[in-house]
Motif scaffolding. Structure first.
Motif, PDB file in Angstrom:
ATOM      1  N   GLY A 176      33.785  38.536  50.450  1.00  0.00           N
ATOM      2  CA  GLY A 176      34.439  37.053  50.478  1.00  0.00           C
ATOM      3  C   GLY A 176      34.932  36.952  51.502  1.00  0.00           C
ATOM      4  O   GLY A 176      34.978  35.707  52.516  1.00  0.00           O
ATOM      5  N   ALA A 177      35.149  37.684  53.453  1.00  0.00           N
ATOM      6  CA  ALA A 177      34.937  37.157  54.573  1.00  0.00           C
ATOM      7  C   ALA A 177      33.688  36.856  54.973  1.00  0.00           C
ATOM      8  O   ALA A 177      34.322  35.606  55.762  1.00  0.00           O
ATOM      9  CB  ALA A 177      34.821  39.121  55.357  1.00  0.00           C
ATOM     10  N   LEU A 178      33.158  37.448  54.483  1.00  0.00           N
ATOM     11  CA  LEU A 178      31.785  36.788  54.840  1.00  0.00           C
ATOM     12  C   LEU A 178      31.297  35.485  54.926  1.00  0.00           C
ATOM     13  O   LEU A 178      31.416  34.050  55.194  1.00  0.00           O
ATOM     14  CB  LEU A 178      30.024  37.290  54.137  1.00  0.00           C
ATOM     15  N   ALA A 199      34.524  26.263  50.396  1.00  0.00           N
ATOM     16  CA  ALA A 199      34.271  27.606  50.834  1.00  0.00           C
ATOM     17  C   ALA A 199      35.175  28.982  51.633  1.00  0.00           C
ATOM     18  O   ALA A 199      35.190  30.314  51.129  1.00  0.00           O
ATOM     19  CB  ALA A 199      33.461  27.528  52.430  1.00  0.00           C
ATOM     20  N   GLY A 200      36.577  28.141  51.606  1.00  0.00           N
ATOM     21  CA  GLY A 200      37.389  28.715  52.507  1.00  0.00           C
ATOM     22  C   GLY A 200      38.337  29.857  51.862  1.00  0.00           C
ATOM     23  O   GLY A 200      38.551  30.922  51.055  1.00  0.00           O
ATOM     24  N   GLY A 201      38.414  28.924  50.168  1.00  0.00           N
ATOM     25  CA  GLY A 201      38.985  29.450  48.656  1.00  0.00           C
ATOM     26  C   GLY A 201      38.401  30.186  47.844  1.00  0.00           C
ATOM     27  O   GLY A 201      39.078  31.962  47.565  1.00  0.00           O
ATOM     28  N   ILE A 202      36.934  29.918  48.146  1.00  0.00           N
ATOM     29  CA  ILE A 202      36.088  31.339  47.444  1.00  0.00           C
ATOM     30  C   ILE A 202      36.072  32.459  48.239  1.00  0.00           C
ATOM     31  O   ILE A 202      36.073  33.330  47.641  1.00  0.00           O
ATOM     32  CB  ILE A 202      34.716  30.315  47.238  1.00  0.00           C
ATOM     33  N   GLY A 203      36.562  32.285  49.349  1.00  0.00           N
ATOM     34  CA  GLY A 203      36.121  33.525  50.122  1.00  0.00           C
ATOM     35  C   GLY A 203      37.255  34.305  49.550  1.00  0.00           C
ATOM     36  O   GLY A 203      37.140  35.542  49.640  1.00  0.00           O
ATOM     37  N   MET A 204      37.989  33.903  50.596  1.00  0.00           N
ATOM     38  CA  MET A 204      39.419  34.222  50.383  1.00  0.00           C
ATOM     39  C   MET A 204      40.431  34.535  49.204  1.00  0.00           C
ATOM     40  O   MET A 204      40.892  35.896  48.742  1.00  0.00           O
ATOM     41  CB  MET A 204      40.586  33.493  51.145  1.00  0.00           C
ATOM     42  N   GLY A 205      39.143  33.929  47.926  1.00  0.00           N
ATOM     43  CA  GLY A 205      40.251  34.531  46.494  1.00  0.00           C
ATOM     44  C   GLY A 205      39.446  36.060  46.658  1.00  0.00           C
ATOM     45  O   GLY A 205      40.134  36.885  45.501  1.00  0.00           O
TER      46      GLY A 205
END
Length: 276
Positions: A14-16, A112-118
């Motif tokens: 998620g961080a990546l 992308a930010g939503g996918i990663g942080m989710g």
């Protein structure tokens, strides 16, 4: 140990993804959509400070203050998420932007930010930043957690509007909205069922119709009107989205005056539910 390793792998993934969203879309197009990454983006363009180390420099004191004043409830996963995000932002900083179109950057950066942080949130971690700051605001100013997050993000976007341009601040709002929506989608999943709460004097007839005509289970229980004090029966039924019109028709056929509340359901567990 296996569960911890799986969670750590998910937080890393998620961080990546979040870091790629920043470096491929948001940072090159000067979109500061709130949070520590937004502050770091502003400082990058004003002072030339690299985004990854700047995020880490902001997150570490926030984490230390949160642990000191609020206890250790943020834990290792919060620290790991913040550290990994900063590291991945630094490692992927050399990747060029995929687009110079600001609208496309705002949209895909938000997704992308939503996918990663989710993914990070599903693993029980956070990326620190505004989560820690909002908790501290709640501790000292008694602001609710939601208001704290809104206040911080609003301040960052306002500063970005002054430093960059009001138009870029509006794009940042688009990114922030998309990020929050995608986080919900990743955490909860896509709505695939509906729950109907039905209050009717013909509850028995509705129960039979649902069971016999639709083949769906239904829960029947007694309720009392808060205004009239009159006892009535209520039913709770979960159906697929495709079955909802049939359920409404069945209820109307039994009682046109029935009070029906329909809500979205993201997950159904238990015996007897097989979805569509």
């Amino acid at each position: 140990m296996r569960e911890r390793l799986v969670n750590l792998a998910q937080i890393s993934a998620g961080a990546l993804i979040t870091a790629l969203g920043l470096n491929l879309f948001l940072i090159p197009n000067r979109i500061a959509a709130g949070g520590v990454s937004g502050v770091a983006t502003i400082l990058y363009y004003i002072l030339g400070w690299p985004v990854g180390p700047t995020m880490l420099a902001i997150n570490i004191p926030l984490f230390a203050a949160a642990v000191h004043f609020l206890g250790g409830r943020f834990g290792v996963r919060t620290l790991a998420g913040a550290l990994l995000l900063s590291v991945f932002v630094s490692l992927t900083a050399r990747f060029g932007p995929l687009t110079t179109n600001t609208l496309l950057a705002a949209i895909y950066g938000g997704i992308a930010g939503g996918i990663g942080m989710g993914i990070v949130f599903r693993a029980g971690g956070t990326t620190g930043g505004t989560d820690l700051a909002a908790a501290l605001l709640h501790r000292f100013l008694r602001l609710s957690y939601g208001k704290g997050l809104l206040t911080i993000d609003s301040l960052v976007i306002t500063v970005a509007g002054v430093v960059f341009s009001p138009e870029l601040a509006l794009y940042a709002l688009v990114t922030l909205f998309l990020t929050s929506r995608v986080i919900d989608l990743v955490q909860e999943g896509e709505t695939y069922a509906k729950a109907a709460f039905i209050i009717s004097e013909e509850a028995e007839a509705i129960r039979k119709a649902v069971l016999e005509e639709m083949g769906r289970g239904v829960t029947l229980f007694k309720v009392e009107g808060g205004y009239t004090g009159q006892a009535r029966s209520a039913l709770l039924c979960v159906v697929t989205q495709a079955e909802l019109p049939r359920l409404k028709k069945a209820v109307a056929a039994c009682d046109k005056q029935a009070f029906v509340i329909v809500g979205s359901v993201y997950e159904v567990l238990g015996e007897g539910w097989e979805g569509s």
